[in-house]
Design a protein around this motif. Structure first.
Motif, mmCIF file in Angstrom:
data_model
loop_
_atom_site.group_PDB
_atom_site.id
_atom_site.type_symbol
_atom_site.label_atom_id
_atom_site.label_comp_id
_atom_site.label_asym_id
_atom_site.label_seq_id
_atom_site.Cartn_x
_atom_site.Cartn_y
_atom_site.Cartn_z
ATOM 1 N N ARG A 208 -17.773 -22.957 2.137
ATOM 2 C CA ARG A 208 -18.224 -22.066 1.064
ATOM 3 C C ARG A 208 -18.015 -22.698 -0.315
ATOM 4 N N SER A 233 -18.884 -25.574 7.730
ATOM 5 C CA SER A 233 -18.285 -24.350 8.267
ATOM 6 C C SER A 233 -19.413 -23.360 8.566
ATOM 7 N N ARG A 234 -19.039 -22.295 9.233
ATOM 8 C CA ARG A 234 -20.061 -21.310 9.590
ATOM 9 C C ARG A 234 -20.643 -20.630 8.355
ATOM 10 N N GLN A 247 -22.781 -27.132 12.349
ATOM 11 C CA GLN A 247 -21.593 -26.246 12.363
ATOM 12 C C GLN A 247 -20.496 -26.774 13.290
ATOM 13 N N VAL A 248 -19.294 -26.820 12.748
ATOM 14 C CA VAL A 248 -18.111 -27.224 13.512
ATOM 15 C C VAL A 248 -17.282 -25.971 13.753
ATOM 16 N N GLY A 249 -16.786 -25.794 14.955
ATOM 17 C CA GLY A 249 -15.897 -24.654 15.189
ATOM 18 C C GLY A 249 -16.082 -24.020 16.544
ATOM 19 N N GLN A 250 -15.484 -22.860 16.646
ATOM 20 C CA GLN A 250 -15.483 -22.118 17.905
ATOM 21 C C GLN A 250 -16.900 -21.912 18.423
ATOM 22 N N THR A 251 -17.810 -21.573 17.519
ATOM 23 C CA THR A 251 -19.188 -21.321 17.939
ATOM 24 C C THR A 251 -20.109 -22.453 17.486
ATOM 25 N N GLY A 264 -13.738 -27.844 0.540
ATOM 26 C CA GLY A 264 -14.049 -26.443 0.286
ATOM 27 C C GLY A 264 -14.133 -25.622 1.559
ATOM 28 N N SER A 266 -11.618 -23.340 4.074
ATOM 29 C CA SER A 266 -10.278 -22.750 3.999
ATOM 30 C C SER A 266 -9.408 -23.095 5.208
ATOM 31 N N SER A 268 -10.069 -21.598 8.729
ATOM 32 C CA SER A 268 -9.934 -20.437 9.626
ATOM 33 C C SER A 268 -9.632 -20.927 11.042
ATOM 34 N N GLN A 270 -11.162 -20.147 13.590
ATOM 35 C CA GLN A 270 -12.427 -20.463 14.266
ATOM 36 C C GLN A 270 -12.944 -21.840 13.860
ATOM 37 N N HIS A 271 -12.675 -22.258 12.637
ATOM 38 C CA HIS A 271 -13.097 -23.607 12.238
ATOM 39 C C HIS A 271 -12.189 -24.641 12.912
ATOM 40 N N ASN A 285 -9.278 -29.131 -1.652
ATOM 41 C CA ASN A 285 -9.326 -27.685 -1.864
ATOM 42 C C ASN A 285 -8.616 -27.339 -3.176
ATOM 43 N N ASP A 303 -10.775 -29.756 -7.628
ATOM 44 C CA ASP A 303 -12.154 -29.298 -7.551
ATOM 45 C C ASP A 303 -13.022 -30.369 -6.872
ATOM 46 N N LEU A 304 -13.664 -29.971 -5.787
ATOM 47 C CA LEU A 304 -14.455 -30.956 -5.043
ATOM 48 C C LEU A 304 -15.592 -31.532 -5.877
#
Ligand SMILES: Cc1cc2nc3c(=O)[nH]c(=O)nc-3n(C[C@H](O)[C@H](O)[C@H](O)COP(=O)(O)OP(=O)(O)OC[C@H]3O[C@@H](n4cnc5c(N)ncnc54)[C@H](O)[C@@H]3O)c2cc1C
Length: 315
Positions: A208, A233-234, A247-251, A264, A266, A268, A270-271, A285, A303-304
């Motif tokens: 995000r 991220s999602r 997308q990287v993560g659980q889904t 940027g 966080s 989670s 799931q990530h 971050n 700041d990225l």
């Protein structure tokens, strides 16, 4: 104990994919005979590299017909099963890549053999595949029973170790090239600029904090300079900034790169489910309390939009 193991070889531009070597190292525990099952006719260079990592026998599966037959996962699976019968193999290792996910379960189904996909380790003696469950909260040891067992290996999860042996080449003539089956091959489309996310050694990912799709060009520029893949991220996918394939993560994709640079994002649960097996995590971050920072090996608090341009300039 598995005595003879077939390893499904994936290639890219005529060379064995890097992630195959870790899989071969994993399959070479104990004194099992290792058979490389090749869909493309292996040349000398390919057989030399496979010998370097401990392959005793290279099997040309004999799919040298047209691309329609060679690429068809249904035909490939039948060719593998014929090799299993011919060489009396009692274990099959394939990669959990996009290609492998299309093939390895078909092989298991045709053999009526048990399968664990996305293994980060395998104990050959005990026939156990280690794989993550419940969004990566648990690493489960799944023990397989049966005459033949099949494991899908997460790319890059295992470090390749050279172990040179003498190798011999055998060819099968399978004549399976006519598409008799339920799947037909309409031609492939490859984005030749992009490094495959699941197999990348370095991933630069954004969330995000990237704020919009245009800003992802910072990550693509950075990735190009490092021969890395871009992940997301999602949130970045749901916002339509980048396609779901990133997308990287659980889904999304489960990845094990050497370096995961999270900008940027966080962090989670799931990530993390998709990237916690990265060997080194670097977080960029603005929030010092972000979970990604707490779980990183290195972080840059800032700041990225200042840090990424500087990184690109340095690269
Ligand atoms: C069933 C389910 C499945 C899910 N599957 C996935 C999945 O596969 N993958 C996934 O990623 N999520 C998944 N999610 C969503 C997940 O819960 C989080 O919502 C998501 O991961 C958060 O994305 P993010 O880190 O990009 O956004 P945020 O959590 O909003 O984090 C943004 C981060 O950016 C930082 N930041 C902001 N501006 C800057 C700046 N200028 N410079 C530097 N840092 C900055 C902030 O400090 C913050 O830490 C799933 C959720 C559910 C319920």
């Amino acid at each position: 104990m598995m005595k003879k193991i077939g390893v499904l070889i994936e290639t890219e531009n005529g060379s064995v994919k890097e992630s195959c070597f870790g899989m071969i190292t994993l399959a070479s525990q104990g004194d099992a005979g290792l058979y490389a099952l090749a869909f493309d006719s292996p040349d000398n260079r390919m057989s030399d590299t496979l010998a370097e990592y401990g392959i005793h026998t290279i099997v040309d599966l004999g799919l040298s017909g047209d691309d329609a037959g060679k690429m068809n996962p249904d035909i490939r699976a039948r060719a593998v099963v014929a090799a299993v019968r011919e060489f009396d193999l009692d274990g099959i290792f394939g990669l959990s890549t996009a290609e492998g996910k299309d093939l390895v379960p078909r092989v298991a189904a045709l053999l009526d053999a048990p399968l664990v996909m996305d293994c980060v380790d395998v104990d050959i003696e005990k026939r156990i595949g280690k794989t993550s469950q419940y969004s990566g909260k648990v690493l489960a040891d799944i023990q397989l029973t049966g005459d033949i067992v099949v494991f899908g290996i997460r790319p890059n999860a295992i470090r390749a170790v050279a172990s040179p042996v003498q190798t011999k080449m055998v060819s099968m003539d399978q004549n399976l090239s006519s598409p008799l089956t339920l799947v037909s091959w309409d031609g492939g489309k490859e984005d030749d600029a992009a490094v495959s996310l699941s197999e990348a050694d370095i991933i630069v990912a954004g969330g995000r904090g990237m704020k919009n799709g245009e800003n992802f060009s910072l990550l693509f520029d950075c990735a190009e300079k490092m021969n890395a893949a871009v992940g997301a991220s999602r949130v970045a996918v749901d916002e339509g900034w980048v396609p779901y394939a990133l997308q990287v993560g659980q889904t999304g994709e489960k990845v094990s790169p050497s370096v995961y640079l999270a900008c940027g994002i966080s962090g989670s649960i799931q990530h993390f489910a998709g990237m916690k097996t990265a060997k080194m995590i670097i977080a960029v971050n603005t929030d010092e309390n972000a979970a990604m920072i707490a779980n990183s090996d290195y972080y840059v608090l800032g700041d990225l939009f200042e840090i990424l341009p500087e990184l690109i300039a340095q690269l």
